[in-house]
Motif scaffolding. Sequence first.
Motif, mmCIF file in Angstrom:
data_model
loop_
_atom_site.group_PDB
_atom_site.id
_atom_site.type_symbol
_atom_site.label_atom_id
_atom_site.label_comp_id
_atom_site.label_asym_id
_atom_site.label_seq_id
_atom_site.Cartn_x
_atom_site.Cartn_y
_atom_site.Cartn_z
ATOM 1 N N SER A 232 -8.541 -65.981 13.772
ATOM 2 C CA SER A 232 -7.593 -67.052 13.464
ATOM 3 C C SER A 232 -7.416 -67.930 14.700
ATOM 4 O O SER A 232 -7.386 -67.417 15.829
ATOM 5 N N PHE A 233 -7.253 -69.208 14.447
ATOM 6 C CA PHE A 233 -7.212 -70.153 15.567
ATOM 7 C C PHE A 233 -6.186 -71.257 15.298
ATOM 8 O O PHE A 233 -5.754 -71.475 14.163
ATOM 9 N N SER A 234 -5.835 -71.948 16.364
ATOM 10 C CA SER A 234 -5.096 -73.204 16.272
ATOM 11 C C SER A 234 -5.869 -74.233 17.096
ATOM 12 O O SER A 234 -6.598 -73.876 18.022
ATOM 13 N N SER A 235 -5.716 -75.495 16.727
ATOM 14 C CA SER A 235 -6.430 -76.558 17.435
ATOM 15 C C SER A 235 -5.458 -77.312 18.345
ATOM 16 O O SER A 235 -4.405 -77.767 17.895
ATOM 17 N N LYS A 236 -5.830 -77.441 19.605
ATOM 18 C CA LYS A 236 -4.988 -78.210 20.528
ATOM 19 C C LYS A 236 -5.385 -79.682 20.538
ATOM 20 O O LYS A 236 -4.787 -80.477 21.257
ATOM 21 N N LYS A 237 -6.376 -80.022 19.707
ATOM 22 C CA LYS A 237 -6.892 -81.388 19.695
ATOM 23 C C LYS A 237 -6.636 -82.102 18.377
ATOM 24 O O LYS A 237 -6.331 -83.301 18.346
ATOM 25 N N LYS A 273 -2.877 -74.060 4.764
ATOM 26 C CA LYS A 273 -3.688 -73.127 5.538
ATOM 27 C C LYS A 273 -5.149 -73.561 5.424
ATOM 28 O O LYS A 273 -5.562 -74.090 4.386
ATOM 29 N N PHE A 274 -5.924 -73.276 6.464
ATOM 30 C CA PHE A 274 -7.277 -73.825 6.547
ATOM 31 C C PHE A 274 -8.300 -72.707 6.740
ATOM 32 O O PHE A 274 -8.055 -71.740 7.456
ATOM 33 N N SER A 275 -9.442 -72.860 6.059
ATOM 34 C CA SER A 275 -10.551 -71.925 6.199
ATOM 35 C C SER A 275 -11.813 -72.709 6.536
ATOM 36 O O SER A 275 -12.037 -73.798 5.991
ATOM 37 N N LEU A 276 -12.632 -72.130 7.395
ATOM 38 C CA LEU A 276 -13.852 -72.796 7.838
ATOM 39 C C LEU A 276 -14.980 -71.784 7.898
ATOM 40 O O LEU A 276 -14.809 -70.696 8.447
ATOM 41 N N PHE A 277 -16.130 -72.124 7.276
ATOM 42 C CA PHE A 277 -17.325 -71.292 7.400
ATOM 43 C C PHE A 277 -18.213 -71.881 8.488
ATOM 44 O O PHE A 277 -18.439 -73.104 8.525
ATOM 45 N N VAL A 278 -18.718 -71.004 9.367
ATOM 46 C CA VAL A 278 -19.504 -71.455 10.517
ATOM 47 C C VAL A 278 -20.716 -70.546 10.702
ATOM 48 O O VAL A 278 -20.799 -69.462 10.119
ATOM 49 N N ARG A 279 -21.633 -71.018 11.524
ATOM 50 C CA ARG A 279 -22.739 -70.172 11.959
ATOM 51 C C ARG A 279 -22.274 -69.377 13.176
ATOM 52 O O ARG A 279 -21.879 -69.949 14.188
ATOM 53 N N GLU A 294 -5.411 -67.495 17.964
ATOM 54 C CA GLU A 294 -3.978 -67.319 17.718
ATOM 55 C C GLU A 294 -3.813 -66.381 16.528
ATOM 56 O O GLU A 294 -4.374 -66.633 15.455
ATOM 57 N N LYS A 295 -3.047 -65.336 16.706
ATOM 58 C CA LYS A 295 -2.930 -64.291 15.684
ATOM 59 C C LYS A 295 -2.558 -64.861 14.324
ATOM 60 O O LYS A 295 -3.117 -64.484 13.301
ATOM 61 N N ASN A 296 -1.600 -65.741 14.281
ATOM 62 C CA ASN A 296 -1.145 -66.330 13.016
ATOM 63 C C ASN A 296 -1.514 -67.807 12.922
ATOM 64 O O ASN A 296 -0.788 -68.596 12.316
ATOM 65 N N GLY A 297 -2.648 -68.178 13.524
ATOM 66 C CA GLY A 297 -3.081 -69.564 13.479
ATOM 67 C C GLY A 297 -3.367 -70.023 12.057
ATOM 68 O O GLY A 297 -3.718 -69.221 11.186
ATOM 69 N N ILE A 298 -3.242 -71.337 11.830
ATOM 70 C CA ILE A 298 -3.415 -71.852 10.466
ATOM 71 C C ILE A 298 -4.883 -71.967 10.071
ATOM 72 O O ILE A 298 -5.189 -72.217 8.907
ATOM 73 N N LEU A 299 -5.793 -71.791 11.026
ATOM 74 C CA LEU A 299 -7.227 -71.902 10.728
ATOM 75 C C LEU A 299 -7.885 -70.525 10.800
ATOM 76 O O LEU A 299 -7.873 -69.860 11.838
#
Length: 352
Positions: A232-237, A273-279, A294-299
Amino acid sequence: MFTICKHYNIINMKASEIWKKAMDTLPREIAYKFSKPRFFISMDEERGLINFSFNDKGIEYKLYTPGIMSHADAFFYSDVAKFYSMQDRRVFLMTPHIYPKIAEKLITDGINYLDASGNMYINYDDIYILKTGKKTEQEKVQKSRLFSESGVKLLFGILQSPGFLELNFRRMGAAVGISASSVSILLTEMEGAGYLYEGNKKKRVIGKRPELIQRWVKAYNEVLKPKLFLGSFSSKKVPLKTEFKNVKPLSFGAEWSGEPAANLYTNYLSPEKFSLFVREDSKQWRNTLSLLPEKNGILSVYRYFWDTGHEVFYNQEQIEDAVPPLIVYAELTGTGDSRNLETAKMIFDEYL
């Protein structure tokens, strides 16, 4: 219009067989209190009326026989029940298979039901019967290899791409990352379960597709998806809730899933809430979005399990920057959230 026959009892075999199997699971001292039901079934065999008695008290419901129940179906029948409640009528669902979480929603919404394993909820005036926890035959099938990690991967290809079954075993396996021998075993299991049969010109044809999709959705969320999770992540950008459409994930080898993908497919759901598929072997997605763990990040980020560049996945109904609709449907359904379930039904009706 209801189908009338010469017999006093108008029988829909699907409903009557479910009733008989359910009664067979009850203790004798309870089962004998139920009278034999009378079914009045519409031409489409999916709705009608049911009359029976318990302890000599007559009971009548508006009957629906939806087949295999999904979370989206539960959301739909909640609206149906509200509609009939305004007419002082009650809804009764009869289905071969109801999962516990779906049953919880039906109970919360006051929808009475019965499945073939004897799970039931009947709350009618002074009659209250609740029986849960019985596993159905479908759940036993789910333990087979067909709904293991390899099976879920193969079924994704089969359900998502019309041309997938025309490939040989080696190419099928390569498209979803499993061996050719596993493909052979799994297709044999599909045939045994009635999910695959031989059509015209010996072409492989999917059987019981709606049922198979619901089985796949459950297995995807429980078996495969947790193994794909990268964190899980959050974006600072990028403020994702307001600017996600300005992000073009294909430019860094990724695609939206879940709520943002649903927005792209339907232009209806505002993602929270956001989900992303990546390589997994690329870190470009992390750098482009300036992501911080981030443990409870929205991504939530997941790795691809299929070959996105494989020819079999070309020329399908897929929105740019979003994963295939089957994945989006599964992720929305797995949340159990009412707004997501409504959107999931839209995607199912339009794309699946």
